[in-house]
Design an enzyme around this catalytic site. Structure first.
Site, PDB file in Angstrom:
ATOM      1  N   CYS A 336       0.803  -1.234   0.000  1.00 33.37           N
ATOM      2  CA  CYS A 336       0.000   0.000   0.000  1.00 33.37           C
ATOM      3  C   CYS A 336       0.836   1.285   0.000  1.00 33.37           C
ATOM      4  CB  CYS A 336      -1.017   0.028   1.134  1.00 33.37           C
ATOM      5  SG  CYS A 336      -0.988  -1.338   2.261  1.00 33.37           S
ATOM      6  N   ASP A 385      -2.077  -7.684  -5.695  1.00 31.26           N
ATOM      7  CA  ASP A 385      -2.558  -6.585  -4.880  1.00 31.26           C
ATOM      8  C   ASP A 385      -3.060  -5.441  -5.756  1.00 31.26           C
ATOM      9  OD1 ASP A 385      -3.058  -5.357  -2.524  1.00 31.26           O
ATOM     10  OD2 ASP A 385      -0.974  -5.155  -1.903  1.00 31.26           O
ATOM     11  N   HIS A 387      -4.770  -1.213  -5.187  1.00 31.99           N
ATOM     12  CA  HIS A 387      -5.360  -0.177  -4.353  1.00 31.99           C
ATOM     13  C   HIS A 387      -6.145   0.746  -5.248  1.00 31.99           C
ATOM     14  CE1 HIS A 387      -2.103  -1.817  -1.919  1.00 31.99           C
ATOM     15  NE2 HIS A 387      -2.969  -1.638  -0.934  1.00 31.99           N
ATOM     16  N   HIS A 517      -8.579  -1.618  -0.689  1.00 34.40           N
ATOM     17  CA  HIS A 517      -7.410  -2.476  -0.778  1.00 34.40           C
ATOM     18  C   HIS A 517      -7.965  -3.851  -1.116  1.00 34.40           C
ATOM     19  CE1 HIS A 517      -3.611  -4.157   1.189  1.00 34.40           C
ATOM     20  NE2 HIS A 517      -4.348  -5.197   0.898  1.00 34.40           N
TER      21      HIS A 517
END
Length: 645
Positions: A336, A385, A387, A517
């Site tokens: 992040c 991942d 964001h 997220h």
RNA sequence: GCCGGCGUAGCUCAGUCGGUAGAGCAACGGUUUCGUAAACCGUAGGUCGGGGGUUCGAUUCCCUUCGCCGGCUCCA
């Protein structure tokens, strides 16, 4: 004479003398019910069959066919185990012994550890106690008097429980030598327990607190019939055969090496192929769904992690910082902050939102030495991942898109069952969460709305939220029914504030974006482990490391077989030639054991007709088919990424 | 990290109550040329997880360390 009126589930009401027991009521209906009934539900509460009923109430019998029947049965099985333990090991002190999803356990404090041999002895003793048909006798104690009694027996663990939890007048159950502080209910007697097995002994801690007494936990399971027990044991064996650690070695997919350290994965060529196929698919999907692919450094200055709050909230999961020229750098445990820095690299306008930054980001987390497990729990892993930075009013649409994306992942990899959970905050523990009540209500409401609008059934899990926001978790259910938590979609109003994220709104003023997220596969390593077990190593064609093996029948067919393999490779099919000096049967066996989906046998007939004899991993010999047709068939399955074929 | 178990050839495992180890499969060489799940013969392969200690001598006993397995706790 005083009477009570009992109402049955079908609405009928019958009159009985007061203090009638549920067992007598069952007998009055029929001997079959009396034999089947385990406990009764009277006035909504589960009670023993022998508890006298003093008031008018609805009554219902709990039989083996209900899930709560099995729970009670296994709870009673745990008591049976404790009774056997006290017979054979009087120095053992019982802790707690509840039923579990697949059986039961009982915890004991004892100087000497239990051995595997002890389990066999205990099982024999349990059988004896079943034959003796001991009752589960309910007795009541006044708190002080009971405490004294347990103290005299030396049951210090039970004393602690009584002190903490007991009502002024508490119930206990007596089975043979075993007396337990227990709410119940229990089945009438040990003779009712038909099929059980002790499975393992393992360490545990009193109340799950690692600083408290070390206990020994004996695991077992029980079923109403021997057949169900055998099925369960068979299932355990099946699960073992699918163990990804076993298959990872047998199929040469990955390894973990002492020289490198625990929890660090080496992807071998065959595992690497599968990973590449997964990643290729994922990247295509990300681009198609409006994500931007980014890359961020593996180590960054420590102060960044102070800003994010990781050094205070996440320290025990991070590797120690390293010194670099009078400064400290930190191996990243999450992606992040890196994505946030990209967001912050210039002024953002509301017109660019939502911004979706995706990265197959490799992170390192310090895991305590005892928790590593194959690919499922490691110290270095790659998250799929992303964001998403957006305005509040875009949030629901973004969350919905994430959940839809997650389902598309499940379908693509052949999972057709799943469970969805909404992890909310614990309303009684406000100190544990960042942000205001209002923010939380809005966030939880948004997630809930989204799921409801999508018509997805879900369970609310209070207290399961992360400190910075609520989340939606998708657990997939694999081929043999085990749930795995991979996908998580988390709402975060904490980090944007900590980093001072802004965008210029339509009103020309600065606003703080919200952040989502999300990881769909979770980590590539864990996902791979689950995938191996789901497919039991037999990957669908598009994922199979070796998609076809070409088998010349004898040496004189080698040249033709080589041409076949070459033709397949030209069509971008991963083909291997196996012209080893082995019998065809032996080479087929090897290919089967390696779970190669397609075997192409080439002999005189095939060479003459430019054909191959197709043998499928699952359905066997398909007979001769033209080579070009076979290539088309395989290409089609590969291109469509068919999970079943 | 904690409790318990374990670490012998590439793999699966046997063995030594202290005198430096063996099988099957795999590998390699040869014979065989074979039609849908294991041909035959031979060869080679081990600092018995690492380090330290006890001992004339340790793979075996003790300590320590690393790793693995089953749990606890924690988690993608």
């Amino acid at each position: 004479m005083k009477t009570v009126h009992l109402t049955f589930p079908d609405g009928a009401t019958k009159e009985f003398p007061a203090s009638v027991t549920a067992l007598d009521v069952a007998k009055s209906i029929g001997p079959r019910l009396a034999a089947d009934a385990l406990v009764a539900r009277v006035n909504g509460r589960l009670v023993d069959l022998l508890t006298p009923i003093e008031e008018d109430a609805p009554i219902q019998f709990v039989t083996p066919s209900s899930p709560e029947g099995l729970q009670v049965y296994r709870h009673s099985s745990a008591h049976l185990l404790a009774a056997a333990v006290l017979e054979l090991f009087p120095d053992a002190h019982p802790g707690v012994g509840p039923p579990t999803e697949t059986g039961f356990f009982y915890d004991f404090y004892r100087e000497k550890p239990f051995t595997e041999d002890d389990l066999a002895k205990l099982e024999a003793k349990m059988h004896e106690l079943v034959t003796a048909d001991l009752p589960y006798e309910r007795v009541y104690y006044d708190k002080d008097e009971g405490l004294k009694l347990f103290k005299e027996k030396g049951e210090f663990l039970k004393c602690e429980l009584i002190q903490e939890k007991a009502e002024p007048l508490f119930s206990a159950y007596k089975t043979g030598r075993f007396l337990d502080f227990c709410r119940g209910p229990h089945i009438p007697s040990t003779g009712r327990i038909k099929a059980f097995k002790l499975l393992s002994v393992a360490g545990a801690h009193w109340k799950g607190d690692e600083h408290a007494y070390p206990l020994q936990r004996i695991y077992g399971t029980s079923f109403f019939t021997e057949k169900e027990l055998q099925e369960f044991l068979h299932q355990i064996e099946e699960a073992k055969k699918r163990d990804h650690r076993r298959l990872g070695k047998d199929l040469d997919l990955f390894s973990i090496q002492d020289d490198a350290g625990a929890g660090l994965i080496f992807w071998h060529p065959k595992g690497g192929v599968i990973r590449k196929e997964i990643e290729d698919w994922l990247r295509e999907e990300l681009v198609a769904r409006g994500y931007d692919l980014v890359f961020t450094p593996h180590a960054m200055r420590l102060h960044l992690w102070e800003t994010s709050g990781h050094t205070s909230f996440y320290r025990e999961n991070m590797f120690g910082p390293m010194d670099v020229e009078n400064d400290q750098y930190q191996l990243k445990p999450m992606n992040c902050p890196g994505h946030i820095l990209i967001y912050k690299s210039r002024v953002r306008s509301y017109r660019e939102l939502p911004l979706r930054f995706a990265e197959l980001g490799t992170v390192y987390r310090y895991e305590r030495s005892g928790v590593m497990h194959g690919l499922l729990r490691v110290r270095g892993f790659t998250q799929d991942d992303a964001h998403i930075f957006c305005m509040t009013e875009q949030l629901e649409a973004e969350v919905q898109a994430c959940v839809e994306f997650a389902f598309s992942v499940l379908r693509t990899f052949g999972f057709d069952r799943y469970q969805v959970e909404l992890s909310a905050r614990d309303p009684n523990d406000a100190a544990h969460y960042a942000g205001t009540d209002e923010e939380w209500n809005r966030a939880e409401g948004a997630l809930k709305n989204t799921l409801e609008r999508m018509n997805i059934p879900f369970k609310v899990m209070p207290g399961e939220a992360v400190f910075y926001g609520p989340k939606i978790d998708v657990k997939l259910v694999d081929a043999i029914g085990r749930p795995w938590q991979l996908t998580t979609v988390q709402f975060d109003f904490n980090l944007p504030r900590r980093f001072g994220l802004e965008y210029v709104g339509a009103d020309g003023k600065l606003h703080t974006p919200v952040m989502v997220h999300r990881a769909l596969l979770g980590s590539i390593e864990r996902f791979f482990g689950v995938l191996i077990e789901h497919y039991a190593g037999a990957f669908p064609l598009w994922l199979a490391p070796v998609q076809a093996v070409v088998l010349p029948i004898s040496e004189r067919h080698s040249a033709y077989a080589r041409d076949v393999a070459e033709a397949l490779r030209k069509a971008k099919i991963r083909a291997q030639l196996d012209d080893r000096n082995e019998k065809l049967n032996a080479r087929i066996r090897d290919a089967q054991l390696q779970r190669v989906p397609v075997m192409l046998v080439a002999g005189d007939r095939e060479a003459a007709a430019n054909a191959v004899a197709v043998r499928r991993r699952d359905t066997g010999d398909q007979g001769s088919r033209p080579l070009d047709e076979t290539i088309r068939w395989m290409r089609e399955l590969i291109d469509s990424r068919a999970s079943k074929w």
